[in-house]
Write a protein that holds these residues in place. Structure first.
Motif, PDB file in Angstrom:
ATOM      1  N   UNK A  62       0.822  -1.193   0.000  1.00 36.00           N
ATOM      2  CA  UNK A  62       0.000   0.000   0.000  1.00 36.00           C
ATOM      3  C   UNK A  62       0.859   1.246   0.000  1.00 36.00           C
ATOM      4  N   UNK A  63       0.197   2.371  -0.110  1.00 43.26           N
ATOM      5  CA  UNK A  63       0.893   3.657  -0.089  1.00 43.26           C
ATOM      6  C   UNK A  63       0.039   4.649   0.684  1.00 43.26           C
ATOM      7  N   UNK A  64       0.703   5.416   1.525  1.00 42.70           N
ATOM      8  CA  UNK A  64       0.047   6.498   2.254  1.00 42.70           C
ATOM      9  C   UNK A  64       0.630   7.806   1.737  1.00 42.70           C
ATOM     10  N   UNK A  65      -0.232   8.681   1.232  1.00 39.37           N
ATOM     11  CA  UNK A  65       0.184   9.968   0.686  1.00 39.37           C
ATOM     12  C   UNK A  65      -0.285  11.077   1.609  1.00 39.37           C
ATOM     13  N   UNK A  66       0.633  11.976   1.954  1.00 37.60           N
ATOM     14  CA  UNK A  66       0.342  13.084   2.863  1.00 37.60           C
ATOM     15  C   UNK A  66       0.670  14.401   2.182  1.00 37.60           C
ATOM     16  N   UNK A  67      -0.144  15.405   2.415  1.00 42.85           N
ATOM     17  CA  UNK A  67       0.132  16.744   1.907  1.00 42.85           C
ATOM     18  C   UNK A  67       1.277  17.358   2.717  1.00 42.85           C
ATOM     19  N   UNK A  68       2.314  17.815   2.053  1.00 45.09           N
ATOM     20  CA  UNK A  68       3.427  18.491   2.725  1.00 45.09           C
ATOM     21  C   UNK A  68       4.380  17.524   3.400  1.00 45.09           C
ATOM     22  N   UNK A  69       5.190  18.071   4.291  1.00 48.35           N
ATOM     23  CA  UNK A  69       6.222  17.314   5.007  1.00 48.35           C
ATOM     24  C   UNK A  69       5.674  16.930   6.375  1.00 48.35           C
ATOM     25  N   UNK A  70       5.474  15.636   6.618  1.00 49.73           N
ATOM     26  CA  UNK A  70       4.894  15.214   7.892  1.00 49.73           C
ATOM     27  C   UNK A  70       5.902  15.285   9.032  1.00 49.73           C
ATOM     28  N   UNK A  71       7.188  15.225   8.720  1.00 49.32           N
ATOM     29  CA  UNK A  71       8.221  15.262   9.757  1.00 49.32           C
ATOM     30  C   UNK A  71       9.431  16.052   9.258  1.00 49.32           C
ATOM     31  N   UNK A  72       9.398  17.369   9.411  1.00 50.64           N
ATOM     32  CA  UNK A  72      10.512  18.187   8.919  1.00 50.64           C
ATOM     33  C   UNK A  72      11.822  17.930   9.654  1.00 50.64           C
ATOM     34  N   UNK A  73      11.770  17.343  10.847  1.00 50.55           N
ATOM     35  CA  UNK A  73      12.995  17.076  11.606  1.00 50.55           C
ATOM     36  C   UNK A  73      13.830  15.954  11.000  1.00 50.55           C
ATOM     37  N   UNK A  74      13.199  15.058  10.232  1.00 53.92           N
ATOM     38  CA  UNK A  74      13.924  13.968   9.590  1.00 53.92           C
ATOM     39  C   UNK A  74      14.225  14.336   8.137  1.00 53.92           C
ATOM     40  N   UNK A  75      15.495  14.265   7.768  1.00 51.02           N
ATOM     41  CA  UNK A  75      15.864  14.553   6.380  1.00 51.02           C
ATOM     42  C   UNK A  75      15.452  13.410   5.467  1.00 51.02           C
ATOM     43  N   UNK A  76      15.576  12.171   5.971  1.00 55.34           N
ATOM     44  CA  UNK A  76      15.263  10.984   5.184  1.00 55.34           C
ATOM     45  C   UNK A  76      14.407  10.050   6.035  1.00 55.34           C
ATOM     46  N   UNK A  77      13.381   9.478   5.440  1.00 55.41           N
ATOM     47  CA  UNK A  77      12.544   8.496   6.132  1.00 55.41           C
ATOM     48  C   UNK A  77      13.104   7.123   5.804  1.00 55.41           C
ATOM     49  N   UNK A  78      13.672   6.466   6.818  1.00 52.76           N
ATOM     50  CA  UNK A  78      14.348   5.197   6.555  1.00 52.76           C
ATOM     51  C   UNK A  78      13.627   3.983   7.129  1.00 52.76           C
ATOM     52  N   UNK A  79      12.647   4.171   7.979  1.00 56.35           N
ATOM     53  CA  UNK A  79      11.949   3.017   8.535  1.00 56.35           C
ATOM     54  C   UNK A  79      10.871   3.425   9.501  1.00 56.35           C
ATOM     55  N   UNK A  80      10.069   2.440   9.882  1.00 56.83           N
ATOM     56  CA  UNK A  80       8.972   2.667  10.808  1.00 56.83           C
ATOM     57  C   UNK A  80       7.790   1.818  10.404  1.00 56.83           C
ATOM     58  N   UNK A  81       6.616   2.238  10.833  1.00 58.43           N
ATOM     59  CA  UNK A  81       5.409   1.512  10.447  1.00 58.43           C
ATOM     60  C   UNK A  81       4.224   2.456  10.375  1.00 58.43           C
ATOM     61  N   UNK A  82       3.194   2.009   9.661  1.00 63.91           N
ATOM     62  CA  UNK A  82       1.939   2.731   9.518  1.00 63.91           C
ATOM     63  C   UNK A  82       0.834   1.780   9.929  1.00 63.91           C
ATOM     64  N   UNK A  83      -0.055   2.255  10.769  1.00 63.93           N
ATOM     65  CA  UNK A  83      -1.207   1.449  11.171  1.00 63.93           C
ATOM     66  C   UNK A  83      -2.456   2.063  10.559  1.00 63.93           C
ATOM     67  N   UNK A  84      -3.104   1.290   9.669  1.00 66.41           N
ATOM     68  CA  UNK A  84      -4.317   1.750   8.988  1.00 66.41           C
ATOM     69  C   UNK A  84      -5.338   0.619   9.005  1.00 66.41           C
ATOM     70  N   UNK A  85      -6.572   0.957   9.277  1.00 67.10           N
ATOM     71  CA  UNK A  85      -7.662  -0.021   9.317  1.00 67.10           C
ATOM     72  C   UNK A  85      -7.363  -1.152  10.295  1.00 67.10           C
ATOM     73  N   UNK A  86      -6.660  -0.865  11.376  1.00 64.30           N
ATOM     74  CA  UNK A  86      -6.353  -1.841  12.399  1.00 64.30           C
ATOM     75  C   UNK A  86      -5.212  -2.782  12.066  1.00 64.30           C
TER      76      UNK A  86
END
Length: 112
Positions: A62-86
């Motif tokens: 899947x893909x999650x698209x967000x308007x703008x920069x969700x985390x300006x403190x991070x220069x590069x998003x290298x990992x983590x997780x997204x919880x959607x629909x449980x």
């Protein structure tokens, strides 16, 4: 100059929890959480089939698209997780799509 928003805020209606890891590790060896928030995104689901010698495997992607920069403190998003629909899905790829002037137009998190 103002650039057009490619992911419009009124199309971001799916509530998700986003946890992004930093580059370091905590004292117990777990990834450091650099960002955690509940946001609204434009969510796109999909699946891909991987054929191996012994079996057929279907990966949910899947893909999650967000308007703008969700985390300006991070220069590069290298990992983590997204919880959607449980369902918690691991971030396979993060992208900050930039305008010609260097500002972030939208953030895309590809999950699996």
């Amino acid at each position: 100059m103002k650039y057009p928003s490619l992911v419009r805020p009124h199309f971001c209606q799916t509530p998700v929890t986003v946890v992004l890891y930093g580059e370091g590790l905590s004292e117990d060896g777990a990834p450091e959480i650099a960002f955690e928030s509940e946001l609204l995104c434009n969510w796109q689901d999909g699946a891909k089939t991987v054929l191996t010698d012994k079996q057929k495997r279907v990966d949910i992607v899947g893909a999650a698209l967000f308007n703008g920069d969700i985390c300006p403190d991070l220069a590069v998003i290298s990992g983590g997780y997204v919880e959607a629909f449980g369902v918690r899905r691991t971030i396979a790829k993060g992208r900050k799509a930039r305008n010609p002037d260097g500002t972030v137009n939208y953030t895309e998190l590809d999950v699996m």
